[in-house]
Write a protein that holds these residues in place. Structure first.
Motif, PDB file in Angstrom:
ATOM      1  N   ALA A 290      -6.175   0.696   9.252  1.00 30.20           N
ATOM      2  CA  ALA A 290      -7.027   0.048   8.244  1.00 30.20           C
ATOM      3  C   ALA A 290      -7.343   1.006   7.103  1.00 30.20           C
ATOM      4  O   ALA A 290      -7.624   2.191   7.329  1.00 30.20           O
ATOM      5  N   PHE A 291      -7.289   0.493   5.905  1.00 31.39           N
ATOM      6  CA  PHE A 291      -7.603   1.249   4.685  1.00 31.39           C
ATOM      7  C   PHE A 291      -8.666   0.478   3.909  1.00 31.39           C
ATOM      8  O   PHE A 291      -8.962  -0.680   4.210  1.00 31.39           O
ATOM      9  N   ASP A 292      -9.180   1.123   2.867  1.00 32.26           N
ATOM     10  CA  ASP A 292     -10.022   0.423   1.907  1.00 32.26           C
ATOM     11  C   ASP A 292      -9.195   0.225   0.632  1.00 32.26           C
ATOM     12  O   ASP A 292      -8.302   1.044   0.347  1.00 32.26           O
ATOM     13  N   ALA A 293      -9.503  -0.820  -0.121  1.00 29.40           N
ATOM     14  CA  ALA A 293      -8.736  -1.102  -1.348  1.00 29.40           C
ATOM     15  C   ALA A 293      -8.779   0.073  -2.327  1.00 29.40           C
ATOM     16  O   ALA A 293      -7.886   0.215  -3.165  1.00 29.40           O
ATOM     17  N   SER A 294      -9.807   0.907  -2.216  1.00 25.89           N
ATOM     18  CA  SER A 294      -9.913   2.056  -3.137  1.00 25.89           C
ATOM     19  C   SER A 294      -9.090   3.258  -2.646  1.00 25.89           C
ATOM     20  O   SER A 294      -8.994   4.265  -3.341  1.00 25.89           O
ATOM     21  N   ASP A 295      -8.490   3.162  -1.471  1.00 22.58           N
ATOM     22  CA  ASP A 295      -7.703   4.293  -0.946  1.00 22.58           C
ATOM     23  C   ASP A 295      -6.410   4.464  -1.734  1.00 22.58           C
ATOM     24  O   ASP A 295      -5.958   3.555  -2.443  1.00 22.58           O
ATOM     25  N   ASP A 296      -5.818   5.636  -1.546  1.00 17.93           N
ATOM     26  CA  ASP A 296      -4.600   6.006  -2.254  1.00 17.93           C
ATOM     27  C   ASP A 296      -3.464   4.998  -1.970  1.00 17.93           C
ATOM     28  O   ASP A 296      -3.108   4.766  -0.802  1.00 17.93           O
ATOM     29  N   ALA A 297      -2.898   4.427  -3.040  1.00 15.18           N
ATOM     30  CA  ALA A 297      -1.863   3.388  -2.884  1.00 15.18           C
ATOM     31  C   ALA A 297      -0.609   3.946  -2.205  1.00 15.18           C
ATOM     32  O   ALA A 297       0.075   3.220  -1.472  1.00 15.18           O
ATOM     33  N   ASP A 298      -0.303   5.228  -2.435  1.00 18.43           N
ATOM     34  CA  ASP A 298       0.869   5.823  -1.777  1.00 18.43           C
ATOM     35  C   ASP A 298       0.675   5.829  -0.261  1.00 18.43           C
ATOM     36  O   ASP A 298       1.601   5.540   0.497  1.00 18.43           O
ATOM     37  N   ALA A 299      -0.536   6.177   0.162  1.00 14.58           N
ATOM     38  CA  ALA A 299      -0.812   6.246   1.608  1.00 14.58           C
ATOM     39  C   ALA A 299      -0.719   4.853   2.229  1.00 14.58           C
ATOM     40  O   ALA A 299      -0.175   4.685   3.336  1.00 14.58           O
ATOM     41  N   ILE A 300      -1.231   3.846   1.522  1.00 14.08           N
ATOM     42  CA  ILE A 300      -1.175   2.471   2.044  1.00 14.08           C
ATOM     43  C   ILE A 300       0.285   2.033   2.173  1.00 14.08           C
ATOM     44  O   ILE A 300       0.708   1.503   3.206  1.00 14.08           O
TER      45      ILE A 300
ATOM     46  N   GLU B 287       3.010   3.881   2.330  1.00 14.36           N
ATOM     47  CA  GLU B 287       3.749   4.660   3.338  1.00 14.36           C
ATOM     48  C   GLU B 287       3.497   4.096   4.737  1.00 14.36           C
ATOM     49  O   GLU B 287       4.408   3.930   5.544  1.00 14.36           O
ATOM     50  N   ARG B 288       2.244   3.772   4.989  1.00 10.11           N
ATOM     51  CA  ARG B 288       1.893   3.252   6.306  1.00 10.11           C
ATOM     52  C   ARG B 288       2.459   1.840   6.524  1.00 10.11           C
ATOM     53  O   ARG B 288       2.928   1.503   7.607  1.00 10.11           O
ATOM     54  N   MET B 289       2.417   1.033   5.464  1.00  6.10           N
ATOM     55  CA  MET B 289       2.975  -0.328   5.604  1.00  6.10           C
ATOM     56  C   MET B 289       4.483  -0.252   5.858  1.00  6.10           C
ATOM     57  O   MET B 289       5.016  -0.980   6.695  1.00  6.10           O
ATOM     58  N   LEU B 290       5.154   0.629   5.146  1.00  4.23           N
ATOM     59  CA  LEU B 290       6.603   0.767   5.353  1.00  4.23           C
ATOM     60  C   LEU B 290       6.901   1.329   6.741  1.00  4.23           C
ATOM     61  O   LEU B 290       7.900   0.985   7.367  1.00  4.23           O
ATOM     62  N   GLY B 291       6.013   2.185   7.236  1.00  2.00           N
ATOM     63  CA  GLY B 291       6.215   2.787   8.550  1.00  2.00           C
ATOM     64  C   GLY B 291       5.910   1.826   9.687  1.00  2.00           C
ATOM     65  O   GLY B 291       6.687   1.696  10.634  1.00  2.00           O
ATOM     66  N   ASP B 292       4.763   1.138   9.598  1.00  2.00           N
ATOM     67  CA  ASP B 292       4.291   0.302  10.716  1.00  2.00           C
ATOM     68  C   ASP B 292       4.626  -1.179  10.533  1.00  2.00           C
ATOM     69  O   ASP B 292       4.472  -1.965  11.467  1.00  2.00           O
ATOM     70  N   GLY B 293       4.972  -1.572   9.314  1.00  7.21           N
ATOM     71  CA  GLY B 293       5.254  -2.986   9.030  1.00  7.21           C
ATOM     72  C   GLY B 293       4.037  -3.752   8.553  1.00  7.21           C
ATOM     73  O   GLY B 293       4.177  -4.851   8.019  1.00  7.21           O
ATOM     74  N   ALA B 294       2.824  -3.184   8.755  1.00 11.34           N
ATOM     75  CA  ALA B 294       1.602  -3.892   8.350  1.00 11.34           C
ATOM     76  C   ALA B 294       0.432  -2.922   8.272  1.00 11.34           C
ATOM     77  O   ALA B 294       0.411  -1.909   8.992  1.00 11.34           O
ATOM     78  N   VAL B 295      -0.530  -3.250   7.414  1.00 15.75           N
ATOM     79  CA  VAL B 295      -1.800  -2.511   7.355  1.00 15.75           C
ATOM     80  C   VAL B 295      -2.913  -3.513   7.029  1.00 15.75           C
ATOM     81  O   VAL B 295      -2.640  -4.574   6.458  1.00 15.75           O
TER      82      VAL B 295
END
Ligand SMILES: O=C(O)CCC(=O)C(=O)O
Ligand SMILES: [Fe+2]
Length: 290
Positions: A13-23, A25-33
């Motif tokens: 889980a992230f917040d909308a204000s979090d770094d877009a690269d991190a979001i 990267e995680r979505m590409l890695g896990d398939g979902a966030v």
């Protein structure tokens, strides 16, 4: 031999204000966030008021879709408001080109196309008794393409009201974007994306998921929208959903994401898609020619 039960699946889980690269990267890695606080209360209130008006005008009888399979897939308890780009000013102004969504499109889709586009945008309001959907991949709409090593589609479900597991929060299978096409998830591999109003689950078109069963007396209202590579045909026919008379009145950025822009592949030694009279339709619109 004693085997330890496999750990239940989780979604980061992230917040909308979090770094877009991190979001991304995680979505590409896990398939979902999960991304919290994508839409604020003011937007939710204005949007829900618009949607309530549309639903009040809708026929209350269970609707049918283009064929029996789709009618069964959505089920009689689901109210749909499809084609939001043509119906909702709040959607166009505050969601369609939302910076958090565009930041993910830039990172997930833009490396594989000259421009990305809206694939569809619907409200899915699933009533008490709505059955669990068949587990599926949203990018199954392009079955003639071989399985791609890159994403075709970035999808999201944004909670427009309470969105708990009991109400049928979207079920996600993390990691399944890398699975063989016929592998089915075990129960411990499926996780319900419980959300607060305004939160979203972001996932790839290739990630297995389903709408969950609604075991409560409350309706579960979510906005399901997705973006895809600009060289694919879109699920919703955006040219009819958002017709030219409306599109002329919109900012260029919105015209482009609705698929009215030229898809210019010259930069990667390709060619053009979507020209009108060998010009970019957006230029012709701004010159008053279409
Ligand atoms: O309603 C949901 O949570 C998911 C809907 C969905 O995946 C779909 O209709 O393709
Ligand atoms: Fe889906």
């Amino acid at each position: 031999m004693i085997t330890t039960p496999a750990a239940p699946a989780r979604i980061a889980a992230f917040d909308a204000s979090d770094d877009a690269d991190a979001i991304a990267e995680r979505m590409l890695g896990d398939g979902a966030v999960i991304v919290r606080n994508v839409l604020g209360q003011r937007t939710l209130d204005a949007f829900n008021a618009e949607i309530d008006e549309w639903f009040a005008r809708q026929d209350a009888a269970p609707r049918t879709y283009m064929n029996d399979t789709v009618t069964h897939f959505f089920g009689p308890q689901t109210r749909h408001l499809a084609g939001l780009a043509g119906k909702s000013k709040v959607f166009r102004g505050e969601v369609l080109c939302h910076e958090v969504l565009m930041a993910q499109c830039e990172r997930v889709l833009r490396p594989h196309c000259a421009a990305y586009q809206l694939n569809f945008a619907d409200v899915m309001d699933r009533g008490p008794g709505a059955a669990r959907q068949l587990i599926h991949r949203d990018d199954g709409i392009w079955p003639y393409l071989p399985r791609q090593a890159f994403p075709l589609e970035f999808a999201t479900m944004i909670a427009l009201g309470p969105f708990t597991p009991e109400m049928g929060a979207t079920l996600i299978v993390p990691g399944s974007h890398r699975w063989d096409a016929d592998r089915q998830p075990e129960p411990h591999e499926i996780v319900a994306a419980g959300l607060e109003p305004g939160d979203a689950v972001f996932y790839l078109g290739s990630t297995l998921h389903a709408g969950g069963e609604n075991r409560t007396r409350q309706r579960r209202r979510g906005m399901h929208l997705s973006y895809c590579l600009g060289w694919l045909r879109t699920e919703d026919n955006n040219y009819l959903t958002a017709p030219i008379d409306l599109v002329r009145t919109l900012p260029r950025e919105q015209q482009a994401i609705l698929g009215y822009a030229l898809h210019d592949g010259i930069e990667v030694n390709g060619g053009f898609l979507g020209a009108v009279d060998w010009r970019n339709p957006l230029d012709l619109i701004s010159e008053g020619k279409i």
